[in-house]
Design a protein around this motif. Sequence first.
Motif, PDB file in Angstrom:
ATOM      1  N   HIS A 156       0.907  -1.792   0.073  1.00 24.90           N
ATOM      2  CA  HIS A 156       0.078   0.040  -0.329  1.00 24.90           C
ATOM      3  C   HIS A 156       0.944   1.024  -0.191  1.00 24.90           C
ATOM      4  O   HIS A 156       0.601   2.721  -0.335  1.00 24.90           O
ATOM      5  CB  HIS A 156      -1.030  -0.261   1.338  1.00 24.90           C
ATOM      6  N   ASP A 363       3.600   8.875  -0.305  1.00 22.33           N
ATOM      7  CA  ASP A 363       1.899   8.551  -0.230  1.00 22.33           C
ATOM      8  C   ASP A 363       2.050   7.376  -1.421  1.00 22.33           C
ATOM      9  O   ASP A 363       2.099   8.134  -2.687  1.00 22.33           O
ATOM     10  CB  ASP A 363       0.499   9.501  -0.279  1.00 22.33           C
ATOM     11  N   GLU A 371     -11.186  10.606  -2.117  1.00 24.11           N
ATOM     12  CA  GLU A 371     -13.092  10.903  -1.378  1.00 24.11           C
ATOM     13  C   GLU A 371     -13.005  12.380  -1.889  1.00 24.11           C
ATOM     14  O   GLU A 371     -14.145  13.100  -1.397  1.00 24.11           O
ATOM     15  CB  GLU A 371     -12.379  10.673  -0.175  1.00 24.11           C
TER      16      GLU A 371
HETATM   17  P1  ADQ Z   1      -2.854   5.322   4.262  1.00 26.61           P
HETATM   18  O1  ADQ Z   1      -1.509   6.432   4.876  1.00 26.61           O
HETATM   19  O2  ADQ Z   1      -3.815   5.681   6.181  1.00 26.61           O
HETATM   20  O3  ADQ Z   1      -2.898   4.837   4.004  1.00 26.61           O
HETATM   21  P2  ADQ Z   1      -4.947   7.075   3.102  1.00 26.61           P
HETATM   22  O4  ADQ Z   1      -5.067   6.493   2.015  1.00 26.61           O
HETATM   23  O5  ADQ Z   1      -5.006   8.934   3.153  1.00 26.61           O
HETATM   24  O6  ADQ Z   1      -3.646   7.298   3.867  1.00 26.61           O
HETATM   25  O7  ADQ Z   1      -6.776   7.168   3.875  1.00 26.61           O
HETATM   26  C1  ADQ Z   1      -6.543   6.974   5.277  1.00 26.61           C
HETATM   27  C2  ADQ Z   1      -8.074   6.920   5.168  1.00 26.61           C
HETATM   28  O8  ADQ Z   1      -8.095   7.299   6.306  1.00 26.61           O
HETATM   29  C3  ADQ Z   1      -9.348   7.861   4.370  1.00 26.61           C
HETATM   30  O9  ADQ Z   1      -9.850   6.832   3.944  1.00 26.61           O
HETATM   31  C4  ADQ Z   1      -9.275   8.471   5.325  1.00 26.61           C
HETATM   32  O10 ADQ Z   1     -11.009   9.105   4.765  1.00 26.61           O
HETATM   33  C5  ADQ Z   1      -9.486   8.020   6.686  1.00 26.61           C
HETATM   34  N1  ADQ Z   1      -9.470   8.393   7.628  1.00 26.61           N
HETATM   35  C6  ADQ Z   1      -8.527   9.874   7.318  1.00 26.61           C
HETATM   36  N2  ADQ Z   1      -8.547  10.334   9.146  1.00 26.61           N
HETATM   37  C7  ADQ Z   1      -9.773  10.559   9.323  1.00 26.61           C
HETATM   38  C8  ADQ Z   1     -10.222  11.157  10.697  1.00 26.61           C
HETATM   39  N3  ADQ Z   1     -10.157  11.899  11.103  1.00 26.61           N
HETATM   40  N4  ADQ Z   1     -11.865  10.077  10.606  1.00 26.61           N
HETATM   41  C9  ADQ Z   1     -11.471   9.660  10.158  1.00 26.61           C
HETATM   42  N5  ADQ Z   1     -11.326   8.738   8.867  1.00 26.61           N
HETATM   43  C10 ADQ Z   1     -10.216   9.558   8.399  1.00 26.61           C
HETATM   44  C11 ADQ Z   1      -1.365   3.413   3.429  1.00 26.61           C
HETATM   45  C12 ADQ Z   1      -0.963   4.120   2.459  1.00 26.61           C
HETATM   46  C13 ADQ Z   1      -1.898   5.161   1.171  1.00 26.61           C
HETATM   47  C14 ADQ Z   1      -2.537   4.568   0.258  1.00 26.61           C
HETATM   48  C15 ADQ Z   1      -3.870   3.344   1.528  1.00 26.61           C
HETATM   49  C16 ADQ Z   1      -4.325   2.203   0.736  1.00 26.61           C
HETATM   50  O11 ADQ Z   1      -0.184   4.921   3.020  1.00 26.61           O
HETATM   51  O12 ADQ Z   1      -1.151   5.744   0.609  1.00 26.61           O
HETATM   52  O13 ADQ Z   1      -3.908   5.011  -0.350  1.00 26.61           O
HETATM   53  O14 ADQ Z   1      -3.129   2.548   2.774  1.00 26.61           O
HETATM   54  O15 ADQ Z   1      -4.194   1.761  -0.548  1.00 26.61           O
END
Ligand code: ADQ
Length: 462
Positions: A156, A363, A371
Motif C-alpha cells: 500500500h 504517499d 474521497e
Molecule cells: P493511509 O496512510 O492511512 O493509507 P490514506 O490513503 O489517505 O492514507 O487513507 C486514510 C483513510 O483514513 C481515508 O479513507 C480517510 O478518509 C480515513 N481517515 C483519515 N482521517 C480520518 C479521520 N479523522 N476520521 C475518519 N477517517 C479518517 C495507506 C497508504 C496510502 C494508501 C492507502 C490505501 O499510506 O498511500 O492510499 O493505504 O492503499
Amino acid sequence: MSRLVVVSNRVAAVSEAGPAAGGLAIGVLDALKETGGVWFGWSGECLAEASDEPTIETRGNVTYATVSLAKRDYDQYYRGFSNATLWPVFHYRNDLARYDRQEYAGYQRVNRWLAAQLKPLLRPDDVIWVHDYHLIPFAAACRELGIENPIGFFLHIPFPVPQILFTVPPHAELIQALMQYDLVGFQTRVDMQAFLDYVVRAAGGQSDGRSATLDGRTCAVGAFPIGVYPDAIAKAAKACAERKVVRALRDSLHGRALVISVDRLDYSKGLVERFHAFEALLAASPGLHGRVSLLQIAPPTRSDVQSYQLIRRTLEAESGRINGRYAQLDWTPIQYLNRKYERNLLMALLRTARVGCVTPLRDGMNLVAKEYVAAQDPTDPGVLVLSQFAGAAEEMPGALVVNPFNVMQTAEAIERALTMPLDERIQRHASMMAKLRESDLSVWRDAFLNALADAAHVALPA
Ligand code: ADQ
C-alpha cells in the motif's frame, strides 16, 4: 471456485461508523464484503502472552480470524521493524529510521508465527492475498510450512529506489522474501519499476516488465492503483450535509472559504509544510485575512513511536504560532483537530470545503484525494491541490499538482484554487470523477485477483 483469504497486520475493528481511519482497512473491507471470505490478522490487542489460536467471528459473508500479540512481539515486529524501520525508509525518510537486529528477528519470528496460526484455517483451494509492509516475509513463512496455495502481496505504500532501500541492512533478504509471492502488486508503475530496478540492477536478476526472475525463482509484478466507490461517497456526502456537525461547521465559517486537509498524523503527510504554505498565503495576500480558514483533521496514530510524538509537538507549536500571528477576535486561521470522524460525516465535511489540500511528502496512493473529489457537489465543486509525490497524482488530471517542499508554489496553488471560475472547476471535477469511476475499488480488487489467478494458474475467488 476458490475462497479469498485476506491477511493484513490489523483486522479492522468494524463499528457502525465503519472501520477505523486508515486506507487499507477501508479498501480491504469494501473488497472483501463483495466476494465474502476470511480476514486474518492481528486484533490490535497486546497481551503478556500471544494468543494460542485465532478468535473466529463471522459477520455477514466475512469471517474474521484474529490473534493477539505478545508485548515483545508488538515492540519488535510492529513498533520496531515495521514502523521505525520500513515505514520511514519506504517513505524516503531514512533520517528518521533506525535499525535494530533484535527487532528484525522479531519481525521474522512474528511473520512465521502468523503463518502457523493461519495454516489450520486454510482450505486447499483458498487464494491468499497479503497486504502491506508488515508482512513481507509471510509467503516465505507459509512455504516453509508446506502451504502451497497461491499467495499474492500488495504494497500500500511507496517502494523506494535501490539507493534508498540499501539503507535497510537486510535489504537483500527483503527482496528474496518478496520473490516468494506468486504476484507482487504496487500502487503505481513508478513503485513497480523501483522494485524491478533492484532485482535487475542491484541483484543481477531479470525482468520482462511483467515478472521478475531472481535465483531461479519468478514472480509476477503489476501496478494496481487502489480506488474508491465515488458514487457511494457522493451520495453519503450529500445525505449527511444537514447533520448537526456539518451545519455547525458551515455556520462557523460565516461565508468564509474553507480549505480542508484530512490525514493520519504522520510525518509523511507533509503537515508542517502545509501549515507553512498556508502561512505564506496569508503573508502574501492580506486580502484573504478573515476570509479563508484551514481545517486540518489529523487523528494521532502510532503515538508510541518517537518520531510521531515529535511531529505532533511540532504541529501543535506551528499551528499555535501561526494562529498567534494572524488570528483576529472573530477568525482563527488554522483549526487543528486531532480526532476521528464517522466516515460518512467526514465525506460531508470534505464537501463543505472549497479547496482540498492533499500534500504528502510521499504517499503510496492517498485515498483522501479521491474521497475529496468524489464528495463534491458536481454543480459547484471544490478544487483539489495535490502533491506530485502522492500515487494519486498519476490519476487525477484535474488537480492542481504541486511540489509540497515548495511552500510558495503550494500557497499560490491554494490561492488559484480559491479564485478558480465555476466553469473551470466543473470541468476539472468532471474529468476526475470519470477517472475515479473507471478505476474504482472493485477494479483494483478484480485486477489484482485476476493477475494472481493468472500467475498461479488457478480459478478466481468467487
Ligand atoms: P493511509 O496512510 O492511512 O493509507 P490514506 O490513503 O489517505 O492514507 O487513507 C486514510 C483513510 O483514513 C481515508 O479513507 C480517510 O478518509 C480515513 N481517515 C483519515 N482521517 C480520518 C479521520 N479523522 N476520521 C475518519 N477517517 C479518517 C495507506 C497508504 C496510502 C494508501 C492507502 C490505501 O499510506 O498511500 O492510499 O493505504 O492503499
